[in-house]
Design an enzyme around this catalytic site. Sequence first.
Site, PDB file in Angstrom:
ATOM      1  N   PRO A 192      -6.422   1.443  -8.635  1.00 25.82           N
ATOM      2  CA  PRO A 192      -5.762   0.143  -8.752  1.00 25.82           C
ATOM      3  C   PRO A 192      -4.670  -0.038  -7.697  1.00 25.82           C
ATOM      4  O   PRO A 192      -3.955   0.903  -7.360  1.00 25.82           O
ATOM      5  CB  PRO A 192      -5.170   0.153 -10.161  1.00 25.82           C
ATOM      6  CG  PRO A 192      -5.187   1.564 -10.617  1.00 25.82           C
ATOM      7  CD  PRO A 192      -6.218   2.287  -9.818  1.00 25.82           C
ATOM      8  N   HIS A 193      -4.596  -1.254  -7.163  1.00 17.00           N
ATOM      9  CA  HIS A 193      -3.589  -1.621  -6.170  1.00 17.00           C
ATOM     10  C   HIS A 193      -3.339  -3.116  -6.310  1.00 17.00           C
ATOM     11  O   HIS A 193      -4.077  -3.801  -6.997  1.00 17.00           O
ATOM     12  CB  HIS A 193      -4.064  -1.266  -4.756  1.00 17.00           C
ATOM     13  CG  HIS A 193      -5.419  -1.806  -4.434  1.00 17.00           C
ATOM     14  ND1 HIS A 193      -6.588  -1.198  -4.870  1.00 17.00           N
ATOM     15  CD2 HIS A 193      -5.806  -2.908  -3.766  1.00 17.00           C
ATOM     16  CE1 HIS A 193      -7.626  -1.907  -4.458  1.00 17.00           C
ATOM     17  NE2 HIS A 193      -7.179  -2.956  -3.792  1.00 17.00           N
ATOM     18  N   GLY A 194      -2.324  -3.604  -5.662  1.00 13.63           N
ATOM     19  CA  GLY A 194      -1.955  -5.007  -5.807  1.00 13.63           C
ATOM     20  C   GLY A 194      -2.850  -5.954  -5.028  1.00 13.63           C
ATOM     21  O   GLY A 194      -3.711  -5.536  -4.252  1.00 13.63           O
TER      22      GLY A 194
END
Length: 144
Positions: free
Chosen positions: A61-63
């Site tokens: 997960p990342h922005g």
Amino acid sequence: MRILSRSKVRLNVKVGDKNEAIRLAGQLLVNDGHVPPEYVDKMIERDSVSSTYLGNGVAMPHGTNESKSLIKSTGMSVLTVPGGVDFGGQTANLIIGLAAVGSEHMEILSNVAVLVSDDDEMGRILEAGSAEELLSIFEQGMNG
């Protein structure tokens, strides 16, 4: 400040769902000063638009692209989830939270992808008995 450090590693965590896993991975990045708290919401938003499951039991997960301006420094957090957590129909046992400045995320992504695509290395990561052991596997794999 190191991209991955002991303070950003949690072994054998239990999470109810992927959002809880993403929040925990994101909070470790917040705690170490890489990103502000609102970046964590952008990590959840990003996964809801397009799953951050990579394959081989790994989610990263990342922005969102719009949230890149929030990132103060490149950082990575790692959670091992022996029971697994559902990421869009796939089971993730390794959650790697990522906040990267500029184009650094591509290099990190490719290094991590090579490391976790090796079944032996993946086994070593999931069976790591301490944060230090997990860190040394990542350091060898990402610099090797």
